[in-house]
Structure formats: structure tokens, C-alpha cells
Design an enzyme around this catalytic site. Structure first.
Site, short mmCIF file in Angstrom:
data_model
loop_
_atom_site.label_atom_id
_atom_site.label_comp_id
_atom_site.label_asym_id
_atom_site.label_seq_id
_atom_site.Cartn_x
_atom_site.Cartn_y
_atom_site.Cartn_z
N ASP A 1 0.84 -1.20 0.00
CA ASP A 1 0.00 0.00 0.00
C ASP A 1 0.87 1.25 0.00
O ASP A 1 0.57 2.24 -0.66
CB ASP A 1 -0.91 0.01 1.24
CG ASP A 1 -2.07 -0.96 1.11
OD1 ASP A 1 -2.23 -1.55 0.02
OD2 ASP A 1 -2.79 -1.16 2.10
N GLU B 1 3.92 1.72 -1.20
CA GLU B 1 4.52 1.96 -2.51
C GLU B 1 3.48 2.50 -3.49
O GLU B 1 3.76 3.43 -4.27
CB GLU B 1 5.14 0.67 -3.05
CG GLU B 1 6.37 0.21 -2.28
CD GLU B 1 6.82 -1.18 -2.69
OE1 GLU B 1 8.01 -1.35 -2.96
OE2 GLU B 1 5.98 -2.09 -2.74
N SER C 1 -14.84 6.60 -4.63
CA SER C 1 -13.81 6.17 -3.69
C SER C 1 -13.59 7.30 -2.69
O SER C 1 -14.15 8.40 -2.84
CB SER C 1 -12.51 5.85 -4.42
OG SER C 1 -11.97 7.02 -5.02
N GLU D 1 -16.80 5.30 11.36
CA GLU D 1 -16.99 3.87 11.10
C GLU D 1 -15.64 3.19 10.89
O GLU D 1 -14.69 3.82 10.41
CB GLU D 1 -17.84 3.67 9.83
CG GLU D 1 -19.20 4.33 9.90
CD GLU D 1 -19.88 4.44 8.55
OE1 GLU D 1 -21.07 4.80 8.53
OE2 GLU D 1 -19.22 4.19 7.52
N LYS E 1 -13.05 1.12 8.88
CA LYS E 1 -12.80 0.90 7.45
C LYS E 1 -12.41 -0.57 7.28
O LYS E 1 -11.29 -0.97 7.57
CB LYS E 1 -11.69 1.82 6.94
CG LYS E 1 -11.48 1.75 5.44
CD LYS E 1 -10.47 2.81 4.99
CE LYS E 1 -10.28 2.77 3.48
NZ LYS E 1 -9.65 1.53 3.01
N ASP F 1 -11.31 -4.04 5.78
CA ASP F 1 -10.37 -4.42 4.73
C ASP F 1 -10.96 -5.58 3.94
O ASP F 1 -10.73 -6.75 4.23
CB ASP F 1 -9.03 -4.83 5.37
CG ASP F 1 -7.89 -4.79 4.36
OD1 ASP F 1 -8.11 -4.27 3.25
OD2 ASP F 1 -6.79 -5.27 4.70
N TYR G 1 -22.50 -0.22 4.87
CA TYR G 1 -22.02 1.08 5.36
C TYR G 1 -22.68 2.30 4.70
O TYR G 1 -22.42 3.43 5.10
CB TYR G 1 -20.51 1.20 5.20
CG TYR G 1 -20.01 1.09 3.77
CD1 TYR G 1 -20.13 2.14 2.87
CD2 TYR G 1 -19.37 -0.07 3.33
CE1 TYR G 1 -19.66 2.05 1.58
CE2 TYR G 1 -18.89 -0.18 2.04
CZ TYR G 1 -19.04 0.89 1.16
OH TYR G 1 -18.59 0.78 -0.13
N LYS H 1 -17.48 10.68 8.15
CA LYS H 1 -18.43 11.32 7.23
C LYS H 1 -19.17 12.43 7.96
O LYS H 1 -19.46 12.30 9.16
CB LYS H 1 -19.46 10.31 6.72
CG LYS H 1 -18.91 9.05 6.09
CD LYS H 1 -20.01 8.02 5.83
CE LYS H 1 -19.45 6.74 5.24
NZ LYS H 1 -20.48 5.69 5.09
N LYS I 1 -6.15 6.39 7.31
CA LYS I 1 -5.45 5.11 7.24
C LYS I 1 -4.62 4.90 8.50
O LYS I 1 -3.80 5.75 8.86
CB LYS I 1 -4.55 5.07 5.99
CG LYS I 1 -5.33 5.21 4.69
CD LYS I 1 -4.50 4.92 3.48
CE LYS I 1 -4.23 3.45 3.32
NZ LYS I 1 -3.56 3.14 2.04
N CYS J 1 22.89 -17.02 -10.52
CA CYS J 1 21.57 -17.38 -10.00
C CYS J 1 21.64 -18.72 -9.27
O CYS J 1 22.15 -19.71 -9.85
CB CYS J 1 20.58 -17.48 -11.16
SG CYS J 1 18.94 -18.07 -10.67
N CYS K 1 19.69 -21.56 -11.40
CA CYS K 1 20.10 -22.06 -12.72
C CYS K 1 21.57 -21.86 -13.03
O CYS K 1 22.06 -22.27 -14.08
CB CYS K 1 19.26 -21.42 -13.82
SG CYS K 1 19.52 -19.64 -14.01
N CYS L 1 18.28 -12.25 -13.70
CA CYS L 1 18.88 -13.53 -14.05
C CYS L 1 18.88 -13.63 -15.57
O CYS L 1 17.89 -13.31 -16.22
CB CYS L 1 18.07 -14.67 -13.44
SG CYS L 1 18.44 -16.30 -14.13
N CYS M 1 15.88 -20.95 -16.14
CA CYS M 1 15.80 -20.72 -14.70
C CYS M 1 14.48 -21.26 -14.17
O CYS M 1 13.41 -20.76 -14.52
CB CYS M 1 15.91 -19.23 -14.39
SG CYS M 1 15.80 -18.87 -12.62
#
Length: 678
Positions: A34, A36, A83, A114, A116, A118, A225, A290, A314, A408, A411, A426, A432
Site C-alpha cells: 500500500d 509503494e 472512492s 466507522e 474501514k 479491509d 455502510y 463522514k 489510514k 543465479c 540455474c 537472471c 531458470c
């Protein structure tokens, strides 16, 4: 940053984010954390703020979720499912409250708080109190019809209590209880199969099972919700009142929801959610706040993708310390080599973590993590836990510095780091076994060739027994050889071979996704397939032809050229053709050719069309749609915030039409607005 560099970087970010959206929402196989993903989104937002002309209607910053897959029938939502914008600090939360208060010119009349959940956002529609349809959120406008599957979820009422209106739509989050997830993984291990990674992805994958009986076996649940579209429902003054009414009708409403008066109450609720985040039988990844009064919601309104009257806070990642016992590497489907930490097991973010990504050699050096270190591990509902860094004052004498191996371990071919690249690769190609294993699993996955029964366990069996050496071998499996495998009988062999035979006829976009070309995920694959109609034309297209397509820039063009130049990849395509795999889509036969000969560019935000539906409308009438304005452009359709393409059209003297004329064009033909191909 110069405009040219910003344009290039924005196009690159849009492609990457669209691909990650598709992986998360459709494939349910995310490959980044999340954190990244959020970093990429923030960078794109910052670029578009600095260069407003880069904002496009199909930018991920203007969209909700991802396009749907094709395993289920599409469903167009009566009202768009938005969203939420998110914040990750109390200071940012207070800034949102201040913006809302300024917009209303007063403090909102209470806040609904509320958990959130997942899980997977869905819409449920009831007619005269009977469940008529269940759909995923999709891109907010169009979702997937999952009615048969949601009917198997015990907490979703099939009929409502007396007093239900003629039409009632509600929004909710389907999730897998923590206890059900633990039970499912126990059953997986008992069967000798790989356990699932986390409840969220497992719930989303369970809802999209083709067989509803498999969904029923996963013991999913739901929290409702939001009240959506209704006909004949009573009127309410606030959100919390509507939720209480829905509870009276028989819907499961989360008992941990609350209404608070001010920011102090919000922060108290957030702190309690953080303190008790693992004390419930469901996972949360934040708190939703909200404006409770519906009049306040109406007054605050919406942005292009989110309500201004709501925000998602978050929860911060959880961090624990543990011992880094070793550093090993994985070789992925593209040959990219990723180091990962082997950890002494530690309970963090609701699960016991025994490994965590280290991304690449540069990150290992930057963080200075060494074998034997005590390290900080972070996880916040992410699929991929990460090592934050070492605790230096607890570093033991002799902690070992790690370096990327020269060869590697799978391989014995050289590992190389190309100039300008972050990840080493590789060089063993399909020799591989690690790369081949990941490539085969991706190739057969639901968003690609969708070969049911060809998961990791079957792939490993076929590899260990030397039955396949590349993805094309899947389509020429020998029945007799399969029947000789331990535990395989007529039924299992027939099922697998039947699934493989069906996969030969997958649409071109599925095959293109399956090939695993860097930067060409499901969204870009659909675009390329729709434009060229054949794999041969895609692989042979010149860079300038590719880059003229809306959503395809220089980075994608370069990636496609590099893939095509590889001898092993060209041989793979030849083997697929020989095996009878479909590599082209039939040309659509437009029933209306009124726009044949026209070259069209569509830009900006249209009120009654998504970008895709506007494109489809002109393509269905025989026109060609391109992504850039040139002297060959017949006309440009300009919506709100049209930006640089509008300026270019005006500079070149290209005809510009607004949405009203666009509708007239579609209804009455080009002559109605004075357009000709000459």
C-alpha cells in the site's frame, strides 16, 4: 522539472498505477505494498498540480478503482460508487475538517465514524424486498455481476423485513472473518496446499469464484455502510438515521460505528480503533469519517472521484522488531531478482511474519541491513511486509554484509544489473526454474489465460517431472504422461486438458497480459488489443504508431520493443501459434459507418460519457480514435479541463466540438454539425 520530463513521468506513473489497480481490484494479486502504491499516487497528484495540462479524464487521480474483468457480466450502477480520499496523520485529518467547515461556512452537524473494513466493496440491489442483484464496485460506473455468489453469504439477507421500499440499493464491504481465514488455511495445510496470504485478498478472490459453491465454502460476511439509490424509501436527515433504518430491515450494521460532535471526538475514535485493531474478528485498515447530516453532504458535494464530506484515515503501519536470520533471493517471471529477508517469526499486522521484501540490492545497501541484525518489520494489512531498517545499537559483532550473488542459485546463469535499472536480472531465461515457475503461474492466472486447475501445485508437479519447459508447452500436454503422475486420474486429467483447450480461445488482451511484458498489464493490453486486433501487428508496430495511442507512451513502447527483440520471446510466440492458441480478435463489424474515415481525439471530462464509452461510441460508427492531436485529426471532442490537447487543436485549426454537439453527432450523423471527411 521541465514540461517534457513531467509529461514522460506522468505517463509512466499512469501506466504503472493502472496496472497496479488492475492487479489489486481484478486479479486480486497485488505486487506492491500500500505504501509503494500511495507514493506513486502522491507523485502523480503532485505532477498534475504543478502541470494542470497533464490532467486527463482517464488519469488514475480522476478515477475510482479499476476496470472490471471479463469473468462476470458487466453491471452499470444507477448511481456512481465513489472512492474516498485518505489521510495518514491527525494533522491531515484536522486539515480535512477545516476544509469541510470552510465549504459549509460552519462546523458540520456531527460526524459519523466507522471502521474501514479491509475487504471488497459491493453494491446490493433489492426489488420489493427481495435481493435482485449483487455487483462489485469496479470503476465506480460499471461493476461485475456477482449475484449468484453473494446469495451464498449467510449475513446478506435474501429478503428484507416488512417496510422495504420498491427499490433499495445498499453498499457494503464483504470480508473474511479472521477466524474463518485461520480455519481455511488449516484446511489448505491439511491438504498439502499453499496457505492464503491475507483475509482481504482471499475474500475478494472468493467473491469472484466461478462456482458459487466455492464462495459458500469460504464463510464470508458483510458490513453495510451506506444507503444508495432508492425508490419509495423514507427520507432521512442524517446518515446514522439511515443506517439504523437499514439495520431494522435486516442488514448487518457494524456495532462499532458512532456519531461524534467534533474533531476531538473523531480523534478519540481513531485512537480507540488503533488500540483495539486486532481485538475484532475482522481486519480494518483505517477509519471512515463522514459528515452525518445529509444536508451537509449535499452542500459539500464531490470532486471528480471522491465526496468532499468524507475521508478515510489510514491506520499507521504496525512495526515490530525481530532477528534477520538470512537474506535470499527470488527470481520473478521477468527474470527480475528480488532479495528478501528470512526472519525469526514475529506477530505483526495481525499475522506471523517470517519473510519480508528487501526490494533490490540498492535498498539493502541504503538501509544497511545485515544478516544477524535486529530489524524493524512493518506491516499494515499489506500483502508484502517490509524491513524498515536495522536497530544499530543492537547489531552483533560479525553481522554479515550481503551482496547480490554473481550467479543465479536456481540455474547458475549470471545475474546482471543493467545501467539505469534498479533491479538485477537472471540471464537464464526459461532455463531458470524459479523464473519459469512464476511465469507459468502468471500465464495461467485468472486475469491472463485463466486456466483453472493450473496453480502453483500443478505447475510444480509438471516442472519437477520435466513435462513443460515454457508456457507454450501447456497447450501440448500428453494425456498419457499426465495419467502416470501420482494422484492423477481420468477426472483430474480431463478437467485440466478441458480447461487448457478452452484457454486457446481467450481474447487477445488476455494473451497479451499472460505474456508478462513489462508495463503491459490488463488495462494497456485491452487498449493495444482494441487498436491492433492481432498480436503480430502489436509486436510489429513502430514506436510512433504505438505512442499515438491514448494511454501508450514511450516507456511502454520501449518495453514492448525490448521484449520482441528477445529470441526466446519470439520463439514462444511461434510455439503458441503452432499449438493453436488464438492470437487475434475479429474485427468488429460496425452496424453504423457514419463516422468512417474520421480520426478523432477525445479529451477532458464529459458529463454523460466515460472516456471508454465515448471512444466506443465513435469506434462503433467506424471512426479511428488516437491519443494525440495532429494534422490528420478530423475533430476533437472537448470536455471539462481539456488541457493541452485542446490548445494543440486550436493551434492546428482542428475542429473542436463540445459534448452537446458530440451527442448530436452520434444521434444524427456528421452532417448535422457540418462535419465532412474532406
Amino acid at each position: 522539472m521541465a514540461t517534457e520530463e513531467a509529461t514522460r513521468r506522468a505517463a509512466e506513473l499512469r501506466a504503472q498505477i493502472a496496472d497496479h489497480n488492475y492487479r489489486y481490484h481484478v486479479l486480486v494479486l497485488p505486487i506492491v505494498t500500500d505504501a509503494e502504491y500511495d507514493a506513486m499516487a502522491r507523485e502523480l497528484i503532485a505532477l498534475e498540480d504543478s502541470f494542470p495540462e497533464l490532467v486527463t479524464a482517464d488519469s488514475p487521480t480522476q478515477q475510482v478503482g479499476s476496470r472490471t474483468g471479463d469473468a462476470f457480466a458487466p453491471v452499470r450502477h444507477v448511481e456512481r460508487l465513489m472512492s474516498l480520499d485518505n489521510v495518514d496523520s491527525l494533522e491531515s485529518l484536522e486539515a480535512w475538517r477545516d476544509r469541510l467547515a470552510r465549504a459549509l461556512e460552519r462546523e458540520p452537524d456531527g460526524y459519523a465514524c466507522e471502521m474501514k473494513i479491509d475487504g471488497l466493496a459491493v453494491s446490493l440491489t433489492y426489488q420489493s424486498g427481495v435481493l435482485a442483484r449483487g455487483a462489485t464496485r469496479g470503476d465506480g460506473t460499471t461493476g461485475e455481476d456477482i449475484t449468484a455468489n453473494v446469495r451464498t453469504i449467510a449475513s446478506i439477507p435474501l429478503t428484507l423485513a416488512a417496510g422495504a421500499p420498491e427499490v433499495l440499493e445498499v453498499r457494503g464491504e464483504i470480508y473474511m472473518p479472521v477466524s474463518a481465514f485461520a480455519d481455511l488455511n488449516r484446511r489448505q495445510l491439511d491438504k498439502g496446499e499453499k496457505p492464503y496470504v491475507n483475509p482481504r485478498n482471499t475474500a475478494a478472490g472468493s467473491v469472484r469464484q466461478k462456482d458459487p459453491n466455492k464462495t459458500a465454502d469460504r464463510n464470508l460476511s458483510i458490513w453495510i455502510y451506506q444507503l444508495g439509490h432508492t425508490v419509495g424509501a423514507p427520507t432521512f436527515e442524517c446518515h446514522s438515521e439511515a443506517m439504523q433504518w437499514l439495520g431494522d430491515l435486516g442488514f448487518p450494521i457494524n456495532p462499532d460505528s458512532a456519531v461524534v460532535a467534533d474533531i476531538a471526538g473523531i480523534e478519540e475514535y481513531v485512537e480507540a480503533a488503533l488500540r483495539y485493531r486486532h481485538d475484532r474478528d475482522y481486519e480494518i485498515d483505517g477509519v471512515v469519517i463522514k459528515a452525518d447530516a445529509l444536508a451537509d453532504q449535499t452542500a459539500a458535494g464531490f470532486t471528480a472521484k471522491s465526496p468532499r464530506w468524507a475521508i478515510a484515515y489510514k491506520l499507521p503501519p504496525e512495526e515490530k522488531s525481530t532477528i534477520l536470520e538470512d537474506i535470499k533471493i527470488n527470481v520473478g517471471r521477468t527474470g527480475a531478482v528480488t532479495p528478501y529477508a528470512v526472519l525469526e517469526g514475529v506477530f505483526v499486522g495481525g499475522v506471523t511474519v517470517t519473510s519480508a521484501t528487501l526490494h533490490n540490492e540498492g535498498e539493502v545497501q541504503r538501509k544497511d541491513v545485515r544478516i544477524g541484525d535486529t530489524v524493524i518489520v512493518r506491516r499494515a494489512g499489506d500483502v508484502i511486509p517490509e524491513v524498515v531498517g536495522p536497530i544499530l545499537d543492537r547489531r552483533p559483532a560479525g553481522a554479515k554484509v550481503w551482496k547480490m550473488p554473481a550467479r543465479c542459485p536456481f540455474c547458475n546463469n549470471p545475474i546482471v544489473l543493467a545501467e539505469g535499472e534498479a533491479k538485477a536480472k537472471c540471464t537464464g531465461g526459461f532455463e531458470c526454474p524459479s523464473r519459469l515457475r512464476e511465469y507459468l503461474f502468471h500465464f495461467a492466472s485468472r486475469g491472463a489465460m485463466d486456466i483453472e486447475g493450473l496453480g502453483y501445485k500443478t505447475v510444480d508437479t509438471l516442472l519437477v517431472n520435466g513435462i513443460i519447459t515454457d508456457p507454450a508447452d501447456i497447450f501440448s500436454l500428453d494425456r498419457a504422461a499426465l495419467l502416470e503422475l501420482e494422484g492423477w486420474g481420468e477426472i483430474s486429467v480431463n478437467n485440466l486438458l478441458g480447461a487448457i483447450e478452452g484457454a486457446k480461445e481467450r481474447p487477445l488482451a488476455r494473451l497479451l497480459t499472460a505474456l508478462g511484458i513489462r508495463m503491459i498489464g490488463g488495462t494497456v493490453a485491452e487498449t493495444l488489443a482494441g487498436h491492433f486486433r492481432s498480436l503480430e501487428r502489436i509486436l510489429g508496430a513502430a514506436p510512433e504508431e504505438l505512442e499515438e495511442i491514448d494511454g501508450v507512451g514511450p516507456e511502454i513502447s520501449r518495453s514492448l520493443a525490448e521484449w520482441t527483440a528477445d529470441d526466446a520471446n519470439r520463439q514462444l510466440v511461434e510455439k503458441l501459434l503452432t499449438a493453436g492458441v488464438r492470437t487475434s480478435d475479429p474485427e468488429p463489424a460496425p452496424t453504423d459507418t457514419s463516422l468512417a474515415g474520421f480520426t478523432v481525439v477525445i479529451t477532458g471530462t464529459l458529463e454523460d460519457f466515460t472516456r471508454d464509452s465515448a471512444k466506443a461510441a465513435v469506434v462503433d460508427r467506424g471512426a479511428k480514435v488516437t491519443g494525440s492531436v495532429s494534422g490528420k485529426t478530423s475533430f476533437l471532442v472537448a470536455g471539462v479541463a481539456a488541457g493541452s490537447k485542446l490548445a494543440k487543436a486550436e493551434q492546428l485549426g482542428v475542429r473542436v466540438i463540445a459534448e452537446a454537439d458530440f451527442k448530436r453527432l452520434l444521434a444524427e450523423g456528421p452532417a448535422a454539425i457540418g462535419l465532412t471527411t474532406e
